[in-house]
Write an enzyme that holds these catalytic residues in place. Structure first.
Site, PDB file in Angstrom:
ATOM      1  N   ASP A  57       0.825  -1.207   0.000  1.00 35.78           N
ATOM      2  CA  ASP A  57       0.000   0.000   0.000  1.00 35.78           C
ATOM      3  C   ASP A  57       0.865   1.266   0.000  1.00 35.78           C
ATOM      4  OD1 ASP A  57      -2.385  -1.419  -0.114  1.00 35.78           O
ATOM      5  OD2 ASP A  57      -2.465  -1.667   2.058  1.00 35.78           O
ATOM      6  N   LYS A  65       0.324  -8.047  -2.655  1.00 38.29           N
ATOM      7  CA  LYS A  65      -0.976  -7.497  -3.043  1.00 38.29           C
ATOM      8  C   LYS A  65      -0.817  -6.093  -3.621  1.00 38.29           C
ATOM      9  CE  LYS A  65      -4.295  -6.152   0.016  1.00 38.29           C
ATOM     10  NZ  LYS A  65      -4.900  -4.893  -0.460  1.00 38.29           N
ATOM     11  N   ASP A 106      -5.934  -6.553  -6.084  1.00 34.45           N
ATOM     12  CA  ASP A 106      -7.071  -6.274  -5.191  1.00 34.45           C
ATOM     13  C   ASP A 106      -7.803  -5.026  -5.675  1.00 34.45           C
ATOM     14  OD1 ASP A 106      -8.767  -5.968  -3.005  1.00 34.45           O
ATOM     15  OD2 ASP A 106      -7.195  -5.253  -1.661  1.00 34.45           O
ATOM     16  N   LYS A 160     -11.226  -5.278  -6.514  1.00 38.94           N
ATOM     17  CA  LYS A 160     -12.637  -5.475  -6.123  1.00 38.94           C
ATOM     18  C   LYS A 160     -13.601  -5.059  -7.229  1.00 38.94           C
ATOM     19  CE  LYS A 160     -11.622  -4.683  -1.212  1.00 38.94           C
ATOM     20  NZ  LYS A 160     -10.234  -4.156  -1.247  1.00 38.94           N
ATOM     21  N   HIS A 177     -16.710  -4.525  -9.479  1.00 37.20           N
ATOM     22  CA  HIS A 177     -18.148  -4.476  -9.154  1.00 37.20           C
ATOM     23  C   HIS A 177     -18.832  -3.679 -10.264  1.00 37.20           C
ATOM     24  CE1 HIS A 177     -21.357  -3.797  -5.763  1.00 37.20           C
ATOM     25  NE2 HIS A 177     -21.874  -4.282  -6.883  1.00 37.20           N
ATOM     26  N   THR A 230     -19.109  -6.159 -18.161  1.00 36.23           N
ATOM     27  CA  THR A 230     -17.909  -5.363 -17.886  1.00 36.23           C
ATOM     28  C   THR A 230     -16.932  -6.140 -17.002  1.00 36.23           C
ATOM     29  OG1 THR A 230     -19.192  -3.349 -18.104  1.00 36.23           O
ATOM     30  CG2 THR A 230     -17.126  -3.143 -16.928  1.00 36.23           C
ATOM     31  N   THR A 235     -15.095  -4.893   5.949  1.00 32.57           N
ATOM     32  CA  THR A 235     -14.964  -4.941   7.414  1.00 32.57           C
ATOM     33  C   THR A 235     -15.299  -3.594   8.052  1.00 32.57           C
ATOM     34  OG1 THR A 235     -12.610  -4.759   6.938  1.00 32.57           O
ATOM     35  CG2 THR A 235     -13.381  -6.875   7.712  1.00 32.57           C
ATOM     36  N   ARG A 281      -2.750  -8.865  12.971  1.00 34.01           N
ATOM     37  CA  ARG A 281      -1.716  -8.094  13.662  1.00 34.01           C
ATOM     38  C   ARG A 281      -0.886  -9.008  14.552  1.00 34.01           C
ATOM     39  NH1 ARG A 281      -2.609  -5.171  10.302  1.00 34.01           N
ATOM     40  NH2 ARG A 281      -3.143  -2.972  10.278  1.00 34.01           N
ATOM     41  N   ARG A 312       0.796  -2.749   6.983  1.00 35.99           N
ATOM     42  CA  ARG A 312       1.554  -1.833   7.840  1.00 35.99           C
ATOM     43  C   ARG A 312       2.438  -2.447   8.932  1.00 35.99           C
ATOM     44  NH1 ARG A 312      -3.687   1.699   8.529  1.00 35.99           N
ATOM     45  NH2 ARG A 312      -4.470  -0.415   8.191  1.00 35.99           N
TER      46      ARG A 312
HETATM   47  O1  C5P Z   1      -1.913  -2.426   6.718  1.00 35.46           O
HETATM   48  P1  C5P Z   1      -2.923  -3.505   6.901  1.00 35.46           P
HETATM   49  O2  C5P Z   1      -2.326  -4.798   7.427  1.00 35.46           O
HETATM   50  O3  C5P Z   1      -4.116  -3.062   7.704  1.00 35.46           O
HETATM   51  O4  C5P Z   1      -3.431  -3.824   5.410  1.00 35.46           O
HETATM   52  C1  C5P Z   1      -4.518  -4.673   5.150  1.00 35.46           C
HETATM   53  C2  C5P Z   1      -4.777  -4.700   3.679  1.00 35.46           C
HETATM   54  O5  C5P Z   1      -5.907  -5.518   3.423  1.00 35.46           O
HETATM   55  C3  C5P Z   1      -5.083  -3.337   3.077  1.00 35.46           C
HETATM   56  O6  C5P Z   1      -4.533  -3.339   1.762  1.00 35.46           O
HETATM   57  C4  C5P Z   1      -6.588  -3.304   3.007  1.00 35.46           C
HETATM   58  O7  C5P Z   1      -7.055  -2.538   1.922  1.00 35.46           O
HETATM   59  C5  C5P Z   1      -6.933  -4.764   2.787  1.00 35.46           C
HETATM   60  N1  C5P Z   1      -8.272  -5.138   3.238  1.00 35.46           N
HETATM   61  C6  C5P Z   1      -8.672  -5.004   4.558  1.00 35.46           C
HETATM   62  N2  C5P Z   1      -9.942  -5.363   4.920  1.00 35.46           N
HETATM   63  C7  C5P Z   1     -10.803  -5.842   4.030  1.00 35.46           C
HETATM   64  C8  C5P Z   1     -10.411  -5.980   2.693  1.00 35.46           C
HETATM   65  C9  C5P Z   1      -9.115  -5.617   2.332  1.00 35.46           C
HETATM   66  O8  C5P Z   1      -7.899  -4.566   5.387  1.00 35.46           O
HETATM   67  N3  C5P Z   1     -11.994  -6.214   4.403  1.00 35.46           N
END
Ligand code: C5P
Length: 230
Positions: free
Chosen positions: A11, A33, A60, A62, A64, A69, A124, A185, A215
């Site tokens: 990211d 990703k 990623d 997504k 929709h 398309t 989420t 985490r 992160r």
């Molecule tokens: O930095 P972090 O570990 O929070 O990154 C989680 C990654 O997963 C981010 O790229 C976020 O966009 C993605 N993601 C998420 N929750 C979701 C879908 C995707 O955190 N429900």
């Protein structure tokens, strides 16, 4: 083992930053990703860069949209040579079927393996109240299970699911359905803006096939040391 089960979220918004992370992490991780931030900042070059390191891409974005398309976009994802991509399951059964059809046709044409296709169920960031405002009078958990079932029926390979949903999805969708879990985490690290977090160990114990982490690793002072700890 973790090398094949951990997906690193790149990211960032420049190729230079992406390259820095790949230099550090590519000896230790197989799948990276590329999400909206990096793709919309740098385009297909962001995908090519991961592939230059002989690594796999989870695109990623997504998808929709209307079925036709998404069918065409799925073909484009195959042309990019990604390992995995995703669509919003709330786009409906027909849309998801068309994603599979487009990817299958293009893979056959190019003689490559079809990318794995995942459904995003309920974001989420959405809770019961937020869902209600969009006209869905169900708990997030019930809607997740509903959409995971639809994704399976459409022929998708699996879903993206938060740590809280893993057990219920595994129970209803069976063992061959992929569950890819963000919101993970390592013990003792910041949750950032993630609301429902679990440790890598907990996520795998609950039945996740892959975990996605950004992160805690990409912003760590010593990302490799963090990986080793995991
Ligand atoms: O930095 P972090 O570990 O929070 O990154 C989680 C990654 O997963 C981010 O790229 C976020 O966009 C993605 N993601 C998420 N929750 C979701 C879908 C995707 O955190 N429900």
């Amino acid at each position: 083992m973790i090398k094949d089960k951990l997906i690193i979220a790149l990211d960032v918004n420049t190729l230079k930053e992406e390259e820095r992370l790949l230099d550090i992490l590519s000896p230790h991780v197989q799948v990276f990703k590329v999400g909206m931030e990096l793709f919309y900042s740098c385009g297909a070059k962001a995908i090519d860069l991961v592939k230059k390191y002989d690594k796999d891409v989870f695109l990623d974005l997504k998808f929709h949209d209307i079925p036709n398309t998404v069918y065409a976009a799925s073909k484009a994802a195959v042309k990019f040579g990604v390992y995995m991509f995703n669509v919003h399951a709330s786009g409906g059964l027909e849309m998801m079927k068309k994603a599979v059809e487009g990817a299958e046709e293009e893979s056959e044409k190019l003689g490559v393996a079809r990318p794995k296709i995942l459904g995003v169920t309920v974001l989420t960031s959405m809770d019961k109240e937020a869902l209600k405002k969009t006209g869905i009078n169900k708990s997030a958990q019930d809607q997740v299970l509903n959409l995971a079932g639809l994704a399976k029926e459409a022929g998708l390979d699996g879903v993206v699911a938060s740590p809280e949903e893993i057990i219920a999805i595994r129970k209803s969708a069976g063992k061959d359905f992929l569950i890819v879990t963000p919101g993970v985490r390592p013990e003792g690290s910041e949750a950032d803006d993630q609301k429902r977090v679990a440790t890598p160990k907990e996520a795998f114990q609950r039945g996740a096939d892959y975990i996605v982490m950004g992160r805690p690793i990409t912003k760590a002072k010593d990302p490799v040391k963090m990986l080793e700890a995991i």
